[in-house]
Design an enzyme around this catalytic site. Structure first.
Site, PDB file in Angstrom:
ATOM      1  CE  LYS A   1       7.684   4.725  12.485  1.00 26.59           C
ATOM      2  NZ  LYS A   1       7.560   3.456  13.155  1.00 26.59           N
TER       3      LYS A   1
ATOM      4  CE  LYS B   1      16.084  13.363  -6.601  1.00 28.60           C
ATOM      5  NZ  LYS B   1      15.392  13.869  -5.455  1.00 28.60           N
TER       6      LYS B   1
ATOM      7  CB  CYS C   1      10.872   9.963  -5.774  1.00 28.05           C
ATOM      8  SG  CYS C   1      10.394  11.613  -6.260  1.00 28.05           S
TER       9      CYS C   1
ATOM     10  CG  PHE D   1      18.274  16.558  -2.417  1.00 28.61           C
ATOM     11  CD1 PHE D   1      18.650  15.321  -2.932  1.00 28.61           C
ATOM     12  CD2 PHE D   1      19.094  17.647  -2.646  1.00 28.61           C
ATOM     13  CE1 PHE D   1      19.844  15.170  -3.645  1.00 28.61           C
ATOM     14  CE2 PHE D   1      20.279  17.515  -3.356  1.00 28.61           C
ATOM     15  CZ  PHE D   1      20.655  16.278  -3.860  1.00 28.61           C
ATOM     16  CG  LEU D   2      11.013  19.047  -3.310  1.00 29.05           C
ATOM     17  CD1 LEU D   2       9.758  18.250  -3.505  1.00 29.05           C
ATOM     18  CD2 LEU D   2      10.778  20.499  -3.705  1.00 29.05           C
TER      19      LEU D   2
ATOM     20  CE  LYS E   1       5.956  11.973   1.980  1.00 30.56           C
ATOM     21  NZ  LYS E   1       7.268  12.565   2.088  1.00 30.56           N
TER      22      LYS E   1
ATOM     23  CE  LYS F   1      -0.217  20.944 -12.499  1.00 32.63           C
ATOM     24  NZ  LYS F   1       0.905  20.062 -12.790  1.00 32.63           N
TER      25      LYS F   1
ATOM     26  N   GLY G   1       8.018  -1.063   7.700  1.00 34.90           N
ATOM     27  CA  GLY G   1       6.609  -0.879   7.356  1.00 34.90           C
ATOM     28  C   GLY G   1       6.185  -1.828   6.256  1.00 34.90           C
TER      29      GLY G   1
HETATM   30  C1  UDX Z   1      11.610  11.059  -1.671  1.00 35.19           C
HETATM   31  C2  UDX Z   1      12.961  11.573  -1.135  1.00 35.19           C
HETATM   32  O1  UDX Z   1      12.964  11.505   0.286  1.00 35.19           O
HETATM   33  C3  UDX Z   1      13.204  12.995  -1.610  1.00 35.19           C
HETATM   34  O2  UDX Z   1      14.489  13.428  -1.188  1.00 35.19           O
HETATM   35  C4  UDX Z   1      13.118  13.029  -3.123  1.00 35.19           C
HETATM   36  O3  UDX Z   1      13.314  14.359  -3.599  1.00 35.19           O
HETATM   37  C5  UDX Z   1      11.791  12.491  -3.599  1.00 35.19           C
HETATM   38  O4  UDX Z   1      11.591  11.175  -3.077  1.00 35.19           O
HETATM   39  P1  UDX Z   1       9.035  11.354  -1.023  1.00 35.19           P
HETATM   40  O5  UDX Z   1       8.740  10.433  -2.168  1.00 35.19           O
HETATM   41  O6  UDX Z   1       8.236  12.591  -0.872  1.00 35.19           O
HETATM   42  O7  UDX Z   1      10.576  11.830  -1.082  1.00 35.19           O
HETATM   43  O8  UDX Z   1       8.836  10.505   0.306  1.00 35.19           O
HETATM   44  P2  UDX Z   1       9.737   9.963   1.517  1.00 35.19           P
HETATM   45  O9  UDX Z   1       9.402  10.720   2.737  1.00 35.19           O
HETATM   46  O10 UDX Z   1      11.136   9.865   1.144  1.00 35.19           O
HETATM   47  O11 UDX Z   1       9.118   8.483   1.660  1.00 35.19           O
HETATM   48  C6  UDX Z   1       9.138   7.560   0.570  1.00 35.19           C
HETATM   49  C7  UDX Z   1       8.480   6.259   0.945  1.00 35.19           C
HETATM   50  O12 UDX Z   1       9.280   5.544   1.884  1.00 35.19           O
HETATM   51  C8  UDX Z   1       7.113   6.396   1.614  1.00 35.19           C
HETATM   52  O13 UDX Z   1       6.258   5.386   1.102  1.00 35.19           O
HETATM   53  C9  UDX Z   1       7.386   6.189   3.088  1.00 35.19           C
HETATM   54  O14 UDX Z   1       6.278   5.695   3.793  1.00 35.19           O
HETATM   55  C10 UDX Z   1       8.512   5.157   3.011  1.00 35.19           C
HETATM   56  N1  UDX Z   1       9.397   5.170   4.185  1.00 35.19           N
HETATM   57  C11 UDX Z   1      10.153   6.267   4.473  1.00 35.19           C
HETATM   58  C12 UDX Z   1       9.481   4.032   4.995  1.00 35.19           C
HETATM   59  O15 UDX Z   1       8.818   3.013   4.752  1.00 35.19           O
HETATM   60  N2  UDX Z   1      10.352   4.050   6.057  1.00 35.19           N
HETATM   61  C13 UDX Z   1      11.117   5.127   6.361  1.00 35.19           C
HETATM   62  O16 UDX Z   1      11.878   5.045   7.342  1.00 35.19           O
HETATM   63  C14 UDX Z   1      11.021   6.276   5.540  1.00 35.19           C
END
Ligand code: UDX
Length: 470
Positions: free
Chosen positions: A274, A227, A283, A155-156, A343, A39, A276
């Site tokens: 949202k 967190k 995470c 929090f990214l 996602k 890597k 789904g």
């Molecule tokens: C998440 C947190 O948002 C972020 O702050 C943390 O640092 C890492 O975990 P991430 O895992 O990249 O980020 O994805 P995120 O955009 O939060 O979506 C997580 C899951 O929730 C996805 O499967 C997404 O499809 C789902 N989701 C999100 C929904 O089903 N409905 C929503 O309204 C939002």
């Protein structure tokens, strides 16, 4: 002009790599360390193992100047003023976070500390981890005044990681003394002072010189909890709206309208409402389980989180049943599948509801043709092509002659599909949408049988409720 700090980042996964590149972008010298030699070789050559907007450009910008990649943690520790620990904290069998990588890194760092260092937890870790790290370092013979352990949660989100880092809602630093706080404040000063946003080639986003991100200084324990609690809260919001969507289906209402109505309340907010097929990713599933475990260890009953997890699992089952109700039987049915990533906007398939659902459809004897704009190669590693599973080069190929088309990931490009072409590509014009990407009226007008989540016209007719009420 802000001061240039030498920073080591241990771990070149999502968080580590994005943090490394962004620290270089805001003017620091960065040494990114990983024990995976292949890597590191790849990163040195300018190749990026993850799919993330802006990352390639920023890496190119800083690669041979302010960021270096190495496997030598000892040398990196000696050179750096701050060492960010961004190694994995996977889920153990009990649901708790497995901290063995953090432990190993702490012991190794300890061997090279000869002058004051600030160790920063960047990975998501349970409260009290800072105390464990301190103990490990002290046990390895380092005097207490030569180091501080702090927490700076990240929090990214995947897919928007660079923008999230540089234009965050807030920056949290968990510190237990001023000396460590000073260094962390200096590291983030280019952002908190607004200086970064004045630069001509800065990454664009919501923050600006006039509106820089606030820095929230807390105790180390509070930062660790912030967190876990943030991720658990967001997962709870998603599970909440998913249950509401099920009520909408039964009652004959549209969850999108309900979501908008709830989200317009400033106290609730419109994001993460949202409905789904459940949350996935690296995470939420792991952090909800880990936070539940933390609460248990501290003697606190957080049954709410068990419910959040149960709802999330149920939501996938409900979707599976929805497909079954639409097709009647599964054996030999051909399914076109759009979306594999957990996602839209990422190639990550970890804990992706799509992967779990496809495995179930295959078990039931379906023939699957799947497409994803970015995640096909990764999916092939866990679900290799076979007599019943193939990967298509685009959405139309996946839909060809299918008995139904399933939408499992919210990729923007799916919303731009030519619906007339899709209609004639499918064997039967049935679309079952787990992400509510389309307008129901338009789908009906185009001649589709369109099933989605929590919107009237789903499998549970509103008559079900009327009959129960009468
Ligand atoms: C998440 C947190 O948002 C972020 O702050 C943390 O640092 C890492 O975990 P991430 O895992 O990249 O980020 O994805 P995120 O955009 O939060 O979506 C997580 C899951 O929730 C996805 O499967 C997404 O499809 C789902 N989701 C999100 C929904 O089903 N409905 C929503 O309204 C939002």
């Amino acid at each position: 002009m802000t001061e240039k700090i030498t920073i080591a980042v241990v771990g070149s996964g999502y968080v580590g790599l994005v943090a490394s590149v962004c620290f270089a972008e805001i003017g620091h010298r960065v040494i990114c360390v990983d024990n995976d030699e292949s890597k590191i070789a790849m990163l040195r050559g300018g190749e990026i193992p993850i799919f993330e907007e802006y990352l390639p450009e920023l890496l190119e910008r800083h690669r041979n100047t302010s960021i270096e990649f190495t496997t030598d943690l000892d040398a990196a520790t000696q050179k750096a003023q701050a060492i960010f620990v961004a190694v994995g904290t996977p889920q153990s069998q009990t649901g708790s976070a497995d901290l063995s990588y953090v432990d190993a890194v702490a012991s190794q760092i300890a061997r090279s500390i000869t002058e004051y260092k600030v160790i920063v937890e960047k990975s998501t870790v349970p409260v009290y981890t800072n105390e464990w790290i301190s103990r490990v370092i002290e046990r390895n013979g380092v005097p207490r005044e030569l180091f501080d352990v702090t927490s700076n949660p990240e929090f990214l989100r995947e897919g928007t990681a660079v923008v999230d880092f540089l234009h965050g809602d807030r920056i949290v630093i968990g510190v237990d003394n001023e000396r460590a706080a000073n260094l962390l404040r200096k590291i983030y000063e280019p952002l908190t002072s607004g200086e970064y946003y004045q630069m001509a080639d800065s990454v664009p986003g919501a923050r600006s010189e006039a509106d820089p991100p606030p820095l929230l200084q807390t105790s180390t324990k509070a930062a660790e909890l912030i967190k876990h609690a943030s991720n658990a809260f967001l997962a709870m919001k998603i599970s909440f709206i998913n249950v509401v969507s099920n009520i909408c289906e039964a009652a004959g209402a549209d969850v999108e309208e309900v979501s908008q109505g709830i989200g317009s309340d400033g106290r609730i907010g419109p994001k993460f409402l949202k409905a789904g097929i459940g949350y996935g990713g690296s995470c939420f599933p792991k952090d909800v389980a880990a936070f539940r475990y933390v609460a248990e260890q501290l003697g606190v009953d957080f049954g709410l989180l068990r419910e959040v997890e149960k709802i999330n699992a149920d939501q996938k089952r409900r979707f599976f049943q929805k497909v079954r109700s639409a097709l009647w039987t599964f054996r030999g049915k051909k399914l076109g599948i759009l979306g594999l990533a957990f996602k839209g906007g990422t190639d990550d398939i970890r804990e992706s509801p799509a992967i779990e659902l496809i495995s179930q459809f295959l078990k039931e004897g379906c023939i699957v043709s799947a497409y994803d704009p970015a995640a096909v190669e990764r999916t092939k590693e866990v679900l290799p092509p076979s007599g019943t599973l193939s990967y298509a080069k685009d959405s139309y190929e996946a839909a060809t002659d299918a008995d139904a088309l399933l939408i499992l990931t919210d990729w923007r490009e799916f919303t731009d599909l030519d619906l007339d072409r899709l209609r004639y590509t499918l064997r039967y014009p049935i679309v079952i949408d787990g992400r509510n990407l389309f307008d129901r009226a338009i789908m009906a007008e185009k001649g589709f049988t369109y099933l989605s989540v929590g919107r009237a016209g789903g499998v549970h007719a509103k008559d079900a409720l009327s009959s129960r009420l009468s």
